[in-house]
Design a protein around this motif. Structure first.
Motif, PDB file in Angstrom:
ATOM      1  N   PRO A   1      -5.076  38.703  15.988  1.00  0.00           N
ATOM      2  CA  PRO A   1      -5.012  37.585  16.935  1.00  0.00           C
ATOM      3  C   PRO A   1      -5.089  36.245  16.203  1.00  0.00           C
ATOM      4  N   ILE A   2      -4.308  35.285  16.659  1.00  0.00           N
ATOM      5  CA  ILE A   2      -4.364  33.914  16.169  1.00  0.00           C
ATOM      6  C   ILE A   2      -4.748  33.068  17.381  1.00  0.00           C
ATOM      7  N   TYR A   3      -5.897  32.403  17.298  1.00  0.00           N
ATOM      8  CA  TYR A   3      -6.442  31.695  18.449  1.00  0.00           C
ATOM      9  C   TYR A   3      -6.144  30.199  18.412  1.00  0.00           C
ATOM     10  N   ASP A   4      -6.053  29.603  19.576  1.00  0.00           N
ATOM     11  CA  ASP A   4      -6.020  28.154  19.773  1.00  0.00           C
ATOM     12  C   ASP A   4      -4.905  27.448  19.002  1.00  0.00           C
ATOM     13  N   ILE A   5      -3.684  27.903  19.170  1.00  0.00           N
ATOM     14  CA  ILE A   5      -2.537  27.235  18.552  1.00  0.00           C
ATOM     15  C   ILE A   5      -2.221  26.017  19.423  1.00  0.00           C
ATOM     16  N   ALA A   6      -2.473  24.827  18.861  1.00  0.00           N
ATOM     17  CA  ALA A   6      -2.289  23.589  19.615  1.00  0.00           C
ATOM     18  C   ALA A   6      -1.558  22.525  18.801  1.00  0.00           C
ATOM     19  N   ALA A   7      -1.123  22.881  17.591  1.00  0.00           N
ATOM     20  CA  ALA A   7      -0.452  21.911  16.724  1.00  0.00           C
ATOM     21  C   ALA A   7       0.604  22.632  15.892  1.00  0.00           C
ATOM     22  N   THR A   8       1.516  21.858  15.323  1.00  0.00           N
ATOM     23  CA  THR A   8       2.537  22.446  14.457  1.00  0.00           C
ATOM     24  C   THR A   8       1.896  22.919  13.159  1.00  0.00           C
ATOM     25  N   GLY A   9       2.553  23.874  12.503  1.00  0.00           N
ATOM     26  CA  GLY A   9       2.077  24.365  11.221  1.00  0.00           C
ATOM     27  C   GLY A   9       2.299  25.850  11.064  1.00  0.00           C
TER      28      GLY A   9
ATOM     29  N   GLY B 212       5.719  19.932  28.540  1.00  0.00           N
ATOM     30  CA  GLY B 212       5.949  20.106  27.110  1.00  0.00           C
ATOM     31  C   GLY B 212       6.674  21.394  26.789  1.00  0.00           C
ATOM     32  N   SER B 213       6.679  21.733  25.506  1.00  0.00           N
ATOM     33  CA  SER B 213       7.269  22.989  25.044  1.00  0.00           C
ATOM     34  C   SER B 213       6.637  23.376  23.715  1.00  0.00           C
ATOM     35  N   ILE B 214       6.836  24.639  23.341  1.00  0.00           N
ATOM     36  CA  ILE B 214       6.370  25.154  22.048  1.00  0.00           C
ATOM     37  C   ILE B 214       7.503  25.963  21.441  1.00  0.00           C
ATOM     38  N   THR B 215       7.705  25.799  20.138  1.00  0.00           N
ATOM     39  CA  THR B 215       8.756  26.519  19.424  1.00  0.00           C
ATOM     40  C   THR B 215       8.144  27.278  18.256  1.00  0.00           C
ATOM     41  N   PHE B 216       8.418  28.585  18.201  1.00  0.00           N
ATOM     42  CA  PHE B 216       8.043  29.418  17.066  1.00  0.00           C
ATOM     43  C   PHE B 216       9.293  29.645  16.224  1.00  0.00           C
ATOM     44  N   SER B 217       9.147  29.540  14.895  1.00  0.00           N
ATOM     45  CA  SER B 217      10.292  29.694  13.995  1.00  0.00           C
ATOM     46  C   SER B 217       9.929  30.577  12.811  1.00  0.00           C
ATOM     47  N   ASP B 218      10.956  31.213  12.243  1.00  0.00           N
ATOM     48  CA  ASP B 218      10.835  31.936  10.977  1.00  0.00           C
ATOM     49  C   ASP B 218      11.055  30.917   9.865  1.00  0.00           C
TER      50      ASP B 218
ATOM     51  N   ASN C 212      16.604  29.126  12.620  1.00  0.00           N
ATOM     52  CA  ASN C 212      15.530  30.098  12.401  1.00  0.00           C
ATOM     53  C   ASN C 212      14.582  30.200  13.588  1.00  0.00           C
ATOM     54  N   GLN C 213      14.909  29.549  14.698  1.00  0.00           N
ATOM     55  CA  GLN C 213      14.022  29.582  15.853  1.00  0.00           C
ATOM     56  C   GLN C 213      13.922  30.998  16.420  1.00  0.00           C
ATOM     57  N   ILE C 214      12.701  31.412  16.687  1.00  0.00           N
ATOM     58  CA  ILE C 214      12.463  32.704  17.329  1.00  0.00           C
ATOM     59  C   ILE C 214      12.479  32.513  18.842  1.00  0.00           C
ATOM     60  N   ILE C 215      11.711  31.530  19.323  1.00  0.00           N
ATOM     61  CA  ILE C 215      11.652  31.273  20.761  1.00  0.00           C
ATOM     62  C   ILE C 215      11.108  29.872  21.013  1.00  0.00           C
ATOM     63  N   THR C 216      11.646  29.245  22.030  1.00  0.00           N
ATOM     64  CA  THR C 216      11.109  27.982  22.559  1.00  0.00           C
ATOM     65  C   THR C 216      10.744  28.222  24.013  1.00  0.00           C
TER      66      THR C 216
ATOM     67  N   LEU D 166       5.734  32.818   9.827  1.00  0.00           N
ATOM     68  CA  LEU D 166       5.798  32.338  11.204  1.00  0.00           C
ATOM     69  C   LEU D 166       5.233  30.931  11.260  1.00  0.00           C
ATOM     70  N   ASN D 167       5.954  30.036  11.934  1.00  0.00           N
ATOM     71  CA  ASN D 167       5.591  28.635  11.985  1.00  0.00           C
ATOM     72  C   ASN D 167       5.729  28.136  13.419  1.00  0.00           C
ATOM     73  N   VAL D 168       4.811  27.280  13.842  1.00  0.00           N
ATOM     74  CA  VAL D 168       4.995  26.538  15.087  1.00  0.00           C
ATOM     75  C   VAL D 168       5.660  25.241  14.667  1.00  0.00           C
ATOM     76  N   SER D 169       6.952  25.121  14.965  1.00  0.00           N
ATOM     77  CA  SER D 169       7.718  23.982  14.477  1.00  0.00           C
ATOM     78  C   SER D 169       7.733  22.810  15.446  1.00  0.00           C
ATOM     79  N   ALA D 170       7.364  23.042  16.697  1.00  0.00           N
ATOM     80  CA  ALA D 170       7.274  21.959  17.682  1.00  0.00           C
ATOM     81  C   ALA D 170       6.307  22.368  18.776  1.00  0.00           C
ATOM     82  N   ILE D 171       5.488  21.411  19.211  1.00  0.00           N
ATOM     83  CA  ILE D 171       4.579  21.656  20.337  1.00  0.00           C
ATOM     84  C   ILE D 171       4.261  20.305  20.963  1.00  0.00           C
ATOM     85  N   SER D 172       4.259  20.258  22.295  1.00  0.00           N
ATOM     86  CA  SER D 172       3.972  19.006  22.989  1.00  0.00           C
ATOM     87  C   SER D 172       3.399  19.297  24.366  1.00  0.00           C
ATOM     88  N   GLY D 173       2.897  18.261  25.015  1.00  0.00           N
ATOM     89  CA  GLY D 173       2.445  18.383  26.401  1.00  0.00           C
ATOM     90  C   GLY D 173       1.097  19.043  26.584  1.00  0.00           C
TER      91      GLY D 173
END
Length: 108
Positions: free
Chosen positions: A18-26, A47-53, A64-68, A92-99
């Protein structure tokens, strides 16, 4: 009469991390694996969140986006859980997150 414990087995080989409290890019994970689930803590507002390889030198690229996922999609998730089950090759990277979105992720 005593009760016997019921064994519970993970359907995912090797189990999940488990990876907890994802609230920022990285970076979420710096090696190959699989994004199995996203668990919504706060769907945010507009807002939206994007996970990328991280295939290209550790930086996420549009190809390389997995899902937005948008706030509306996170809000509509049954029980707040989205099953993704998508592999990533390099990391795995969170490449965008907002809202104000906050999620947890289950990865291997």
């Amino acid at each position: 009469m005593s009760q016997n414990a019921i064994p519970v087995y993970s359907q995912y080989p090797g189990g999940l991390t488990p990876i907890y409290d994802i609230a920022a890019t990285g970076s979420v994970k710096a090696s190959n694996g699989c994004l199995y689930q996203i668990i919504v803590q706060n769907a945010g507002s507009g807002g939206s969140i994007t996970f990328s390889d991280m295939l290209q030198g550790g930086t996420p690229a549009a190809g390389n986006q997995i899902i937005t996922l948008t706030t509306a999609q996170l809000t509509a998730a049954p029980g707040g859980i989205l099953k993704i089950e998508w592999p990533f090759k390099t990391g795995l990277n969170v490449s965008a997150i907002s809202g104000g979105i906050i999620v947890n992720a289950s990865i291997a």
